[in-house]
Design a protein around this motif. Structure first.
Motif, PDB file in Angstrom:
ATOM      1  N   PHE A 129       0.840  -1.194   0.000  1.00 17.52           N
ATOM      2  CA  PHE A 129       0.000   0.000   0.000  1.00 17.52           C
ATOM      3  C   PHE A 129       0.877   1.247   0.000  1.00 17.52           C
ATOM      4  O   PHE A 129       1.902   1.296   0.658  1.00 17.52           O
ATOM      5  CB  PHE A 129      -0.893   0.026   1.248  1.00 17.52           C
ATOM      6  CG  PHE A 129      -2.165  -0.766   1.115  1.00 17.52           C
ATOM      7  CD1 PHE A 129      -3.395  -0.149   1.237  1.00 17.52           C
ATOM      8  CD2 PHE A 129      -2.140  -2.133   0.885  1.00 17.52           C
ATOM      9  CE1 PHE A 129      -4.575  -0.872   1.136  1.00 17.52           C
ATOM     10  CE2 PHE A 129      -3.305  -2.864   0.777  1.00 17.52           C
ATOM     11  CZ  PHE A 129      -4.526  -2.240   0.897  1.00 17.52           C
ATOM     12  N   THR A 130       0.442   2.243  -0.737  1.00 17.44           N
ATOM     13  CA  THR A 130       1.123   3.528  -0.732  1.00 17.44           C
ATOM     14  C   THR A 130       0.668   4.310   0.504  1.00 17.44           C
ATOM     15  O   THR A 130      -0.326   3.947   1.152  1.00 17.44           O
ATOM     16  CB  THR A 130       0.764   4.351  -1.986  1.00 17.44           C
ATOM     17  OG1 THR A 130      -0.638   4.659  -1.945  1.00 17.44           O
ATOM     18  CG2 THR A 130       1.102   3.598  -3.268  1.00 17.44           C
TER      19      THR A 130
ATOM     20  N   GLN B 269      -0.776   7.174   0.463  1.00 16.21           N
ATOM     21  CA  GLN B 269      -2.128   7.669   0.164  1.00 16.21           C
ATOM     22  C   GLN B 269      -3.179   6.591   0.414  1.00 16.21           C
ATOM     23  O   GLN B 269      -4.247   6.885   0.949  1.00 16.21           O
ATOM     24  CB  GLN B 269      -2.228   8.171  -1.276  1.00 16.21           C
ATOM     25  CG  GLN B 269      -1.785   9.597  -1.473  1.00 16.21           C
ATOM     26  CD  GLN B 269      -2.425  10.573  -0.508  1.00 16.21           C
ATOM     27  OE1 GLN B 269      -1.722  11.175   0.287  1.00 16.21           O
ATOM     28  NE2 GLN B 269      -3.726  10.737  -0.535  1.00 16.21           N
ATOM     29  N   GLU B 270      -2.883   5.366   0.010  1.00 13.19           N
ATOM     30  CA  GLU B 270      -3.833   4.269   0.245  1.00 13.19           C
ATOM     31  C   GLU B 270      -4.005   4.002   1.738  1.00 13.19           C
ATOM     32  O   GLU B 270      -5.116   3.755   2.210  1.00 13.19           O
ATOM     33  CB  GLU B 270      -3.369   3.003  -0.480  1.00 13.19           C
ATOM     34  CG  GLU B 270      -3.497   3.091  -1.986  1.00 13.19           C
ATOM     35  CD  GLU B 270      -2.804   1.968  -2.719  1.00 13.19           C
ATOM     36  OE1 GLU B 270      -3.291   1.599  -3.805  1.00 13.19           O
ATOM     37  OE2 GLU B 270      -1.770   1.453  -2.224  1.00 13.19           O
TER      38      GLU B 270
ATOM     39  N   SER C 160      -6.182   6.607   3.168  1.00 11.03           N
ATOM     40  CA  SER C 160      -7.572   6.305   2.805  1.00 11.03           C
ATOM     41  C   SER C 160      -8.185   5.288   3.769  1.00 11.03           C
ATOM     42  O   SER C 160      -9.329   5.429   4.190  1.00 11.03           O
ATOM     43  CB  SER C 160      -7.632   5.775   1.369  1.00 11.03           C
ATOM     44  OG  SER C 160      -8.914   5.276   1.079  1.00 11.03           O
TER      45      SER C 160
ATOM     46  N   ASN D 181     -14.442  -0.524   3.109  1.00 13.69           N
ATOM     47  CA  ASN D 181     -13.387   0.218   2.414  1.00 13.69           C
ATOM     48  C   ASN D 181     -12.084  -0.577   2.402  1.00 13.69           C
ATOM     49  O   ASN D 181     -11.440  -0.720   1.371  1.00 13.69           O
ATOM     50  CB  ASN D 181     -13.179   1.580   3.075  1.00 13.69           C
ATOM     51  CG  ASN D 181     -12.099   2.392   2.395  1.00 13.69           C
ATOM     52  OD1 ASN D 181     -12.108   2.585   1.184  1.00 13.69           O
ATOM     53  ND2 ASN D 181     -11.147   2.871   3.165  1.00 13.69           N
TER      54      ASN D 181
ATOM     55  N   LEU E   2     -10.123  -2.189  -0.903  1.00  6.84           N
ATOM     56  CA  LEU E   2      -8.720  -1.878  -1.203  1.00  6.84           C
ATOM     57  C   LEU E   2      -7.856  -3.135  -1.221  1.00  6.84           C
ATOM     58  O   LEU E   2      -6.971  -3.273  -2.069  1.00  6.84           O
ATOM     59  CB  LEU E   2      -8.176  -0.865  -0.203  1.00  6.84           C
ATOM     60  CG  LEU E   2      -8.739   0.549  -0.330  1.00  6.84           C
ATOM     61  CD1 LEU E   2      -8.331   1.407   0.860  1.00  6.84           C
ATOM     62  CD2 LEU E   2      -8.295   1.193  -1.628  1.00  6.84           C
TER      63      LEU E   2
ATOM     64  N   GLN F 174      -8.519  -4.981  -4.465  1.00  5.52           N
ATOM     65  CA  GLN F 174      -7.802  -4.309  -5.557  1.00  5.52           C
ATOM     66  C   GLN F 174      -6.316  -4.636  -5.516  1.00  5.52           C
ATOM     67  O   GLN F 174      -5.703  -4.917  -6.547  1.00  5.52           O
ATOM     68  CB  GLN F 174      -7.969  -2.791  -5.453  1.00  5.52           C
ATOM     69  CG  GLN F 174      -9.302  -2.263  -5.844  1.00  5.52           C
ATOM     70  CD  GLN F 174      -9.407  -0.759  -5.604  1.00  5.52           C
ATOM     71  OE1 GLN F 174      -8.489  -0.130  -5.080  1.00  5.52           O
ATOM     72  NE2 GLN F 174     -10.524  -0.174  -5.977  1.00  5.52           N
ATOM     73  N   LYS F 175      -5.742  -4.597  -4.326  1.00  4.18           N
ATOM     74  CA  LYS F 175      -4.313  -4.874  -4.177  1.00  4.18           C
ATOM     75  C   LYS F 175      -4.012  -6.309  -4.584  1.00  4.18           C
ATOM     76  O   LYS F 175      -3.023  -6.583  -5.263  1.00  4.18           O
ATOM     77  CB  LYS F 175      -3.884  -4.603  -2.734  1.00  4.18           C
ATOM     78  CG  LYS F 175      -2.398  -4.627  -2.505  1.00  4.18           C
ATOM     79  CD  LYS F 175      -1.641  -3.603  -3.326  1.00  4.18           C
ATOM     80  CE  LYS F 175      -1.920  -2.193  -2.927  1.00  4.18           C
ATOM     81  NZ  LYS F 175      -1.117  -1.206  -3.670  1.00  4.18           N
TER      82      LYS F 175
END
Length: 114
Positions: free
Chosen positions: A60-61, A63-64, A67, A76, A80, A83-84
């Motif tokens: 994860f970045t 920003q992620e 979030s 949420n 995520l 998606q990852k």
């Protein structure tokens, strides 16, 4: 309450990373002593830090991760993570194709030598 050095040792995050996470409002200390600016973390901070360690390990970045912390719902986080996972699967497929290409290239070179 844990001093930053104790907390860093407990979580595996460096003191510099903890300071950076506080700066970007990702994981702020539970208390900052106004006299000496020492940072203190509590048990709640520990669980958030462990989550951040996991998310970082998953690629994860910042920003992620922000979030995830901004929207604390499991829905949420689940979205995520899915998606990852899909992104990682695509990277695995891409790397597998590259390995096959390399193997084919190496095999064609051996055939020419014979």
């Amino acid at each position: 309450m844990y001093k930053i050095s104790e907390f860093a040792e407990m979580t595996g995050l460096s003191k510099e990373t903890l300071r950076y996470y506080a700066e970007v409002k990702l994981l702020e200390p539970a208390y900052i002593d106004p006299d000496n600016n020492y940072r203190y973390y509590d048990d709640g901070s520990y669980f958030l830090a462990i989550l951040l360690v996991k998310l970082r390990r998953f690629g994860f970045t910042i920003q992620e991760m922000i979030s995830v912390m901004d929207d604390e719902s499991f829905a949420n986080l689940e979205a995520l993570l899915i998606q990852k996972r899909e992104k990682i699967k695509m990277q695995i497929e891409d790397l597998t194709l590259k390995v096959e290409e390399i193997d084919g290239f190496l095999a064609s070179g051996k055939e020419e030598d014979e």
